[in-house]
Design an enzyme around this catalytic site. Sequence first.
Site, short mmCIF file in Angstrom:
data_model
loop_
_atom_site.label_atom_id
_atom_site.label_comp_id
_atom_site.label_asym_id
_atom_site.label_seq_id
_atom_site.Cartn_x
_atom_site.Cartn_y
_atom_site.Cartn_z
N GLN A 32 0.86 -1.18 0.00
CA GLN A 32 0.00 0.00 0.00
C GLN A 32 0.90 1.23 0.00
OE1 GLN A 32 -2.16 1.56 3.52
NE2 GLN A 32 -4.02 1.10 2.37
N ALA A 62 -9.99 -7.73 7.13
CA ALA A 62 -8.95 -7.20 8.01
C ALA A 62 -9.07 -7.78 9.41
CB ALA A 62 -9.00 -5.68 8.03
N ARG A 63 -10.05 -7.29 10.19
CA ARG A 63 -10.14 -7.72 11.58
C ARG A 63 -10.32 -9.22 11.73
NH1 ARG A 63 -14.65 -3.33 13.14
NH2 ARG A 63 -15.12 -3.78 10.94
N TYR A 72 -6.21 10.81 3.67
CA TYR A 72 -4.78 10.94 3.41
C TYR A 72 -4.64 11.97 2.28
CZ TYR A 72 -3.43 6.95 6.37
OH TYR A 72 -3.19 6.13 7.43
#
Length: 396
Positions: free
Chosen positions: A99, A344-345, A169
């Site tokens: 990433q 993800a989690r 971002y």
Amino acid sequence: MPHDAFQPAELGPVQLRNRIIKAATFEGRTPDALVTDELIDFHRAVAAGGAGMTTVAYCAVAPEGRTDRHQIWMRPEAVPGLRRLTDAVHSAGGAVSAQLGHAGPVANAASNRATALAPSTQFSPISLRRTHAATSADIRRIVAAHARAARLAARSGFDAVELHFGHNYLISSFLSPALNRRSDEYGGSLVNRARLARQTADAVRQEVGGEIAVLAKFNMDDGVRGGFGGDESRSVARWLAQDGNLDALELTVGSSLRNPMYLFRGDVPLREFADQFPPPQRWGIRLAGRRFLRTYPYHETYLLDDALRFRAELGIPLVLLGGIASRAAIDTAMSHGFEFVAMARALLHDPGLINRMRDEAATVSQCTHCNRCMPTIYRGTHCVLTSPVPDPAATT
């Protein structure tokens, strides 16, 4: 006919063994901004557990583009460690993506010891100081830095790069009318606000060609009043798809600057977050943290309805993120025409979950969505229910 998520799939020039991607989650295992054995072990476990591709997060394209100084930034010194990491993932049967991005206003200027950049000057609640409005020279440098970082990623053995166009971002903040108050060619109209994203994707594609896959993590909605979302986000997604520089879009939401829980649905571990900071930030988080860390209920595939609006308008491959925690959720994504899913989690809780889902369709993640993994990014990201705290020597 829906895709079978557990069969091999093409992502641009790369063949993945299945359609399940480990989403980027900062690992907290790079104390010197370089790869460590702990980081390699983290991603090797995900690959050994069956994910088609794992994503290394977060690889900044410039030193001031880190959210703090402990994150990797892409430079020649990082290549040997990154090569060890990609070799380890490949040996476990998985592909691996880097990433790439610039944190912009989300960067902690105090930690980085460098001024944070943003579309416009503003006060940063992260570093408690003002950001600097990026100049035209800054913008040219950062676009070129993305291309150089992508080249280093390819040289390091990565199969793909994921460009960070989300979560406010830097590139995401340029898209936001709430954060971008410029009057030059990068501000004002949607075409202008989208210019940096499109130039970055083009520069990266020109650099790597068809050597590796190029994805972008893209905000459907900032979850912020006056922010980026709705018709504007779908328009920019269409432009990015039409430009032809991306192999897929991973659809996300939320603002790391103003509303992070819009992405992370479930419980809000406010006290655990506060305890990671020194006074006076700790006291401020305890007193006013609910304004920033808002509560949104969790349910499976919680971004599906938003993502379906993009699916209806785009032909580019899409990655569905958010509440993918069971074989049924994966099958739902496939049935609605998504080419990939990202988790993800659930994989923090159990890196071997994909293999178990493949072998037993009734398998469901035991992640409770307590989100107490989120504050652990400061000492080695892990599930507090299943994993020991990583070696402090590797994360300080």
